[in-house]
Scaffold this motif. Structure first.
Motif, PDB file in Angstrom:
ATOM      1  N   GLY A   4     -10.210   7.274  -7.187  1.00 39.21           N
ATOM      2  CA  GLY A   4     -10.123   5.901  -7.655  1.00 39.21           C
ATOM      3  C   GLY A   4      -9.536   5.006  -6.594  1.00 39.21           C
ATOM      4  O   GLY A   4      -9.244   5.431  -5.485  1.00 39.21           O
ATOM      5  N   PRO A   5      -9.347   3.733  -6.921  1.00 37.20           N
ATOM      6  CA  PRO A   5      -8.860   2.779  -5.926  1.00 37.20           C
ATOM      7  C   PRO A   5      -7.402   3.061  -5.542  1.00 37.20           C
ATOM      8  O   PRO A   5      -6.593   3.473  -6.367  1.00 37.20           O
ATOM      9  N   VAL A   6      -7.114   2.853  -4.260  1.00 36.07           N
ATOM     10  CA  VAL A   6      -5.766   3.073  -3.750  1.00 36.07           C
ATOM     11  C   VAL A   6      -5.250   1.815  -3.070  1.00 36.07           C
ATOM     12  O   VAL A   6      -6.024   0.952  -2.631  1.00 36.07           O
ATOM     13  N   LEU A   7      -3.937   1.731  -2.975  1.00 35.57           N
ATOM     14  CA  LEU A   7      -3.248   0.640  -2.291  1.00 35.57           C
ATOM     15  C   LEU A   7      -2.442   1.254  -1.164  1.00 35.57           C
ATOM     16  O   LEU A   7      -1.657   2.176  -1.389  1.00 35.57           O
ATOM     17  N   THR A   8      -2.641   0.748   0.047  1.00 37.75           N
ATOM     18  CA  THR A   8      -1.896   1.218   1.208  1.00 37.75           C
ATOM     19  C   THR A   8      -1.093   0.052   1.756  1.00 37.75           C
ATOM     20  O   THR A   8      -1.630  -1.033   1.960  1.00 37.75           O
ATOM     21  N   VAL A   9       0.212   0.264   1.983  1.00 42.87           N
ATOM     22  CA  VAL A   9       1.047  -0.737   2.649  1.00 42.87           C
ATOM     23  C   VAL A   9       1.737  -0.075   3.827  1.00 42.87           C
ATOM     24  O   VAL A   9       2.034   1.114   3.797  1.00 42.87           O
ATOM     25  N   GLY A  10       1.959  -0.861   4.873  1.00 45.11           N
ATOM     26  CA  GLY A  10       2.628  -0.317   6.046  1.00 45.11           C
ATOM     27  C   GLY A  10       2.584  -1.299   7.186  1.00 45.11           C
ATOM     28  O   GLY A  10       2.277  -2.477   7.016  1.00 45.11           O
ATOM     29  N   THR A  11       2.875  -0.782   8.361  1.00 46.63           N
ATOM     30  CA  THR A  11       2.880  -1.591   9.570  1.00 46.63           C
ATOM     31  C   THR A  11       1.474  -2.100   9.842  1.00 46.63           C
ATOM     32  O   THR A  11       0.515  -1.336   9.795  1.00 46.63           O
ATOM     33  N   GLY A  12       1.369  -3.401  10.134  1.00 45.92           N
ATOM     34  CA  GLY A  12       0.066  -3.985  10.402  1.00 45.92           C
ATOM     35  C   GLY A  12      -0.033  -4.529  11.810  1.00 45.92           C
ATOM     36  O   GLY A  12       0.790  -4.230  12.672  1.00 45.92           O
ATOM     37  N   VAL A  24       0.801   5.217   0.445  1.00 44.12           N
ATOM     38  CA  VAL A  24      -0.398   5.044  -0.382  1.00 44.12           C
ATOM     39  C   VAL A  24      -0.068   5.331  -1.843  1.00 44.12           C
ATOM     40  O   VAL A  24       0.680   6.262  -2.152  1.00 44.12           O
ATOM     41  N   ARG A  25      -0.647   4.533  -2.732  1.00 44.75           N
ATOM     42  CA  ARG A  25      -0.511   4.734  -4.184  1.00 44.75           C
ATOM     43  C   ARG A  25      -1.873   4.524  -4.841  1.00 44.75           C
ATOM     44  O   ARG A  25      -2.668   3.694  -4.410  1.00 44.75           O
ATOM     45  N   LEU A  26      -2.111   5.274  -5.903  1.00 38.97           N
ATOM     46  CA  LEU A  26      -3.281   5.018  -6.740  1.00 38.97           C
ATOM     47  C   LEU A  26      -3.027   3.757  -7.548  1.00 38.97           C
ATOM     48  O   LEU A  26      -1.903   3.505  -7.980  1.00 38.97           O
ATOM     49  N   LEU A  27      -4.066   2.961  -7.756  1.00 35.26           N
ATOM     50  CA  LEU A  27      -3.954   1.787  -8.612  1.00 35.26           C
ATOM     51  C   LEU A  27      -4.155   2.195 -10.059  1.00 35.26           C
ATOM     52  O   LEU A  27      -4.883   3.153 -10.325  1.00 35.26           O
ATOM     53  N   PRO A  28      -3.569   1.530 -11.005  1.00 42.26           N
ATOM     54  CA  PRO A  28      -2.744   0.327 -10.875  1.00 42.26           C
ATOM     55  C   PRO A  28      -1.315   0.683 -10.457  1.00 42.26           C
ATOM     56  O   PRO A  28      -0.879   1.825 -10.573  1.00 42.26           O
ATOM     57  N   VAL A  29      -0.602  -0.338  -9.941  1.00 37.23           N
ATOM     58  CA  VAL A  29       0.791  -0.181  -9.533  1.00 37.23           C
ATOM     59  C   VAL A  29       1.657  -1.193 -10.258  1.00 37.23           C
ATOM     60  O   VAL A  29       1.182  -2.237 -10.691  1.00 37.23           O
ATOM     61  N   ASP A  36       9.060   0.797  -4.134  1.00 42.14           N
ATOM     62  CA  ASP A  36       9.245   2.162  -3.651  1.00 42.14           C
ATOM     63  C   ASP A  36       8.320   2.447  -2.478  1.00 42.14           C
ATOM     64  O   ASP A  36       8.714   3.074  -1.489  1.00 42.14           O
ATOM     65  N   GLN A  37       7.100   1.985  -2.583  1.00 38.37           N
ATOM     66  CA  GLN A  37       6.115   2.170  -1.522  1.00 38.37           C
ATOM     67  C   GLN A  37       6.601   1.520  -0.227  1.00 38.37           C
ATOM     68  O   GLN A  37       6.546   2.128   0.839  1.00 38.37           O
ATOM     69  N   LEU A  38       7.087   0.286  -0.318  1.00 41.35           N
ATOM     70  CA  LEU A  38       7.621  -0.397   0.864  1.00 41.35           C
ATOM     71  C   LEU A  38       8.811   0.354   1.448  1.00 41.35           C
ATOM     72  O   LEU A  38       8.929   0.495   2.672  1.00 41.35           O
ATOM     73  N   ALA A  39       9.690   0.844   0.582  1.00 42.61           N
ATOM     74  CA  ALA A  39      10.888   1.551   1.035  1.00 42.61           C
ATOM     75  C   ALA A  39      10.544   2.831   1.793  1.00 42.61           C
ATOM     76  O   ALA A  39      11.338   3.295   2.617  1.00 42.61           O
ATOM     77  N   GLN A  40       9.378   3.391   1.561  1.00 44.23           N
ATOM     78  CA  GLN A  40       8.963   4.617   2.245  1.00 44.23           C
ATOM     79  C   GLN A  40       8.477   4.374   3.664  1.00 44.23           C
ATOM     80  O   GLN A  40       8.254   5.317   4.413  1.00 44.23           O
ATOM     81  N   THR A  41       8.319   3.121   4.045  1.00 45.20           N
ATOM     82  CA  THR A  41       7.813   2.814   5.388  1.00 45.20           C
ATOM     83  C   THR A  41       8.953   2.486   6.340  1.00 45.20           C
ATOM     84  O   THR A  41      10.016   2.025   5.937  1.00 45.20           O
ATOM     85  N   ARG A  42       8.705   2.724   7.611  1.00 44.69           N
ATOM     86  CA  ARG A  42       9.689   2.350   8.643  1.00 44.69           C
ATOM     87  C   ARG A  42       9.764   0.838   8.793  1.00 44.69           C
ATOM     88  O   ARG A  42      10.806   0.298   9.136  1.00 44.69           O
ATOM     89  N   LEU A  47      12.393  -5.827   7.398  1.00 44.94           N
ATOM     90  CA  LEU A  47      12.457  -6.850   6.361  1.00 44.94           C
ATOM     91  C   LEU A  47      13.889  -7.257   6.033  1.00 44.94           C
ATOM     92  O   LEU A  47      14.110  -8.270   5.389  1.00 44.94           O
ATOM     93  N   THR A  48      14.848  -6.462   6.470  1.00 40.77           N
ATOM     94  CA  THR A  48      16.258  -6.780   6.225  1.00 40.77           C
ATOM     95  C   THR A  48      16.777  -7.692   7.322  1.00 40.77           C
ATOM     96  O   THR A  48      16.185  -7.792   8.399  1.00 40.77           O
ATOM     97  N   ALA A  49      17.887  -8.368   7.062  1.00 42.15           N
ATOM     98  CA  ALA A  49      18.502  -9.221   8.087  1.00 42.15           C
ATOM     99  C   ALA A  49      18.970  -8.338   9.240  1.00 42.15           C
ATOM    100  O   ALA A  49      19.604  -7.314   9.029  1.00 42.15           O
ATOM    101  N   HIS A  50      18.628  -8.732  10.458  1.00 40.21           N
ATOM    102  CA  HIS A  50      19.102  -8.007  11.630  1.00 40.21           C
ATOM    103  C   HIS A  50      19.164  -8.943  12.825  1.00 40.21           C
ATOM    104  O   HIS A  50      18.477  -9.955  12.867  1.00 40.21           O
ATOM    105  N   ARG A  51      20.052  -8.621  13.746  1.00 36.97           N
ATOM    106  CA  ARG A  51      20.254  -9.413  14.973  1.00 36.97           C
ATOM    107  C   ARG A  51      20.488 -10.887  14.688  1.00 36.97           C
ATOM    108  O   ARG A  51      19.995 -11.761  15.388  1.00 36.97           O
ATOM    109  N   GLY A  52      21.203 -11.163  13.608  1.00 39.23           N
ATOM    110  CA  GLY A  52      21.559 -12.539  13.283  1.00 39.23           C
ATOM    111  C   GLY A  52      20.486 -13.341  12.577  1.00 39.23           C
ATOM    112  O   GLY A  52      20.714 -14.490  12.205  1.00 39.23           O
TER     113      GLY A  52
END
Length: 105
Positions: A4-12, A24-29, A36-42, A47-52
């Motif tokens: 079925g359909p999947v959703l992939t998020v990561g570095t672009g 990667v996650r199966l849809l629906p999400v 959780d999916q975002l948290a699994q990526t480097r 996305l957090t505050a860094h270097r001021g």
């Protein structure tokens, strides 16, 4: 067999293939799935505050991903929707490029 359909998020962008950083996650999400999916990526660390600098608007990114996931569920089988890159600012997220391809079914 087809899952079925999947959703992939990561570095672009130009680093997509180089960093191989995706989840990667199966849809629906749900919102929790996307977070959780975002948290699994480097890339999540960027996305957090860094270097001021300010933190990225993760809520806007999650909202964008949820909307795209909902849209993707209505696409014909074999269709791919690629949003790459997506830039996440301190307030908001912007899709810089999008492509739709069909598997020809």
């Amino acid at each position: 067999s087809r899952l079925g359909p999947v959703l992939t998020v990561g570095t672009g962008g130009v680093l997509t293939e180089t960093l191989d950083d995706a989840a990667v996650r199966l849809l629906p999400v749900t919102e929790a799935d996307v977070r959780d999916q975002l948290a699994q990526t480097r890339v999540a660390r960027l996305l957090t505050a860094h270097r001021g600098g300010p933190a990225a608007d993760v809520d806007a990114l999650v909202d964008l991903v949820l909307r795209v996931a909902e849209l993707a569920q209505g696409l014909p089988p074999g269709t791919a929707l690629d949003l790459n890159p997506v830039v996440v600012h301190a307030t908001g997220a912007v899709v810089l490029d999008a492509a739709v391809t069909s598997g020809g079914r």
